[in-house]
Write a protein that holds these residues in place. Structure first.
Motif, PDB file in Angstrom:
ATOM      1  N   LEU A  42       0.839  -1.361  -0.125  1.00  0.00           N
ATOM      2  CA  LEU A  42       0.109  -0.035  -0.119  1.00  0.00           C
ATOM      3  C   LEU A  42       0.890   1.341   0.009  1.00  0.00           C
ATOM      4  O   LEU A  42       2.013   1.334   0.664  1.00  0.00           O
ATOM      5  CB  LEU A  42      -0.860   0.000   1.350  1.00  0.00           C
ATOM      6  N   VAL A  43       0.583   2.244  -1.031  1.00  0.00           N
ATOM      7  CA  VAL A  43       1.355   3.456  -1.293  1.00  0.00           C
ATOM      8  C   VAL A  43       0.488   4.612  -1.208  1.00  0.00           C
ATOM      9  O   VAL A  43      -0.638   4.357  -1.552  1.00  0.00           O
ATOM     10  CB  VAL A  43       2.194   3.407  -2.216  1.00  0.00           C
ATOM     11  N   MET A  44       1.118   5.500  -0.863  1.00  0.00           N
ATOM     12  CA  MET A  44       0.699   6.955  -1.007  1.00  0.00           C
ATOM     13  C   MET A  44       1.319   7.581  -2.265  1.00  0.00           C
ATOM     14  O   MET A  44       2.382   7.295  -2.525  1.00  0.00           O
ATOM     15  CB  MET A  44       0.778   7.854   0.029  1.00  0.00           C
ATOM     16  N   PRO A  63      -4.837   5.733   0.078  1.00  0.00           N
ATOM     17  CA  PRO A  63      -3.859   4.874  -0.296  1.00  0.00           C
ATOM     18  C   PRO A  63      -4.352   3.971  -1.523  1.00  0.00           C
ATOM     19  O   PRO A  63      -5.258   3.841  -1.918  1.00  0.00           O
ATOM     20  CB  PRO A  63      -3.734   3.784   0.990  1.00  0.00           C
ATOM     21  N   PHE A  64      -3.173   3.387  -1.958  1.00  0.00           N
ATOM     22  CA  PHE A  64      -3.391   2.739  -3.545  1.00  0.00           C
ATOM     23  C   PHE A  64      -2.476   1.639  -3.271  1.00  0.00           C
ATOM     24  O   PHE A  64      -1.684   1.408  -2.447  1.00  0.00           O
ATOM     25  CB  PHE A  64      -2.832   3.702  -4.550  1.00  0.00           C
ATOM     26  N   ARG A  65      -2.893   0.625  -3.950  1.00  0.00           N
ATOM     27  CA  ARG A  65      -2.230  -0.837  -3.897  1.00  0.00           C
ATOM     28  C   ARG A  65      -1.241  -0.787  -5.392  1.00  0.00           C
ATOM     29  O   ARG A  65      -1.663  -0.660  -6.398  1.00  0.00           O
ATOM     30  CB  ARG A  65      -3.122  -1.987  -4.017  1.00  0.00           C
ATOM     31  N   PHE A  98       1.343   3.649   5.777  1.00  0.00           N
ATOM     32  CA  PHE A  98       1.264   2.622   7.175  1.00  0.00           C
ATOM     33  C   PHE A  98       0.087   3.009   7.685  1.00  0.00           C
ATOM     34  O   PHE A  98      -0.486   4.209   8.028  1.00  0.00           O
ATOM     35  CB  PHE A  98       2.499   3.139   8.065  1.00  0.00           C
ATOM     36  N   SER A  99      -0.888   2.077   8.081  1.00  0.00           N
ATOM     37  CA  SER A  99      -2.151   2.342   8.695  1.00  0.00           C
ATOM     38  C   SER A  99      -2.163   1.954  10.170  1.00  0.00           C
ATOM     39  O   SER A  99      -1.384   1.523  10.696  1.00  0.00           O
ATOM     40  CB  SER A  99      -3.263   1.494   8.314  1.00  0.00           C
TER      41      SER A  99
END
Length: 99
Positions: A42-44, A63-65, A98-99
């Motif tokens: 997962l990225v921003m 977020p995106f995958r 980071f969640s």
């Protein structure tokens, strides 16, 4: 005689400039951390200027995958609900979420 002295001064300046250039390059490279993402991370991503309403708007969206890893640090992304994003993104414009 004066030409020899001038050549010597020019050579010293050239050597000095090269040494400074190498020191700056080494300092820069020691602080840069290459980012590599794996499929499924997962990225921003950085927000486009037109996406930001004002200066207090978030600078990152997501977020995106990560769906696919391409050459030279390029990545294909998708939204969390599976919607494909048509363009690729370079690692310099992405950061881990980071969640």
């Amino acid at each position: 005689m004066n030409l020899d002295l001038l050549d010597e001064v020019q050579e010293k300046a050239r050597v000095s400039a090269e040494a400074v250039k190498r020191r700056v390059e080494h300092r820069h490279n020691s602080k840069v951390r290459p980012r590599q993402f794996q499929e499924g991370n997962l990225v921003m991503r950085k927000a486009y200027q037109h996406e930001m309403e004002n200066k207090l708007s978030p600078k990152w969206t997501g977020p995106f995958r990560v769906v696919e890893t391409l050459e030279n640090g390029a990545y294909r992304l998708e939204t969390l609900d599976g919607g494909a994003i048509p363009i690729t993104w370079n690692a310099t414009h992405l950061k881990f979420y980071f969640s």
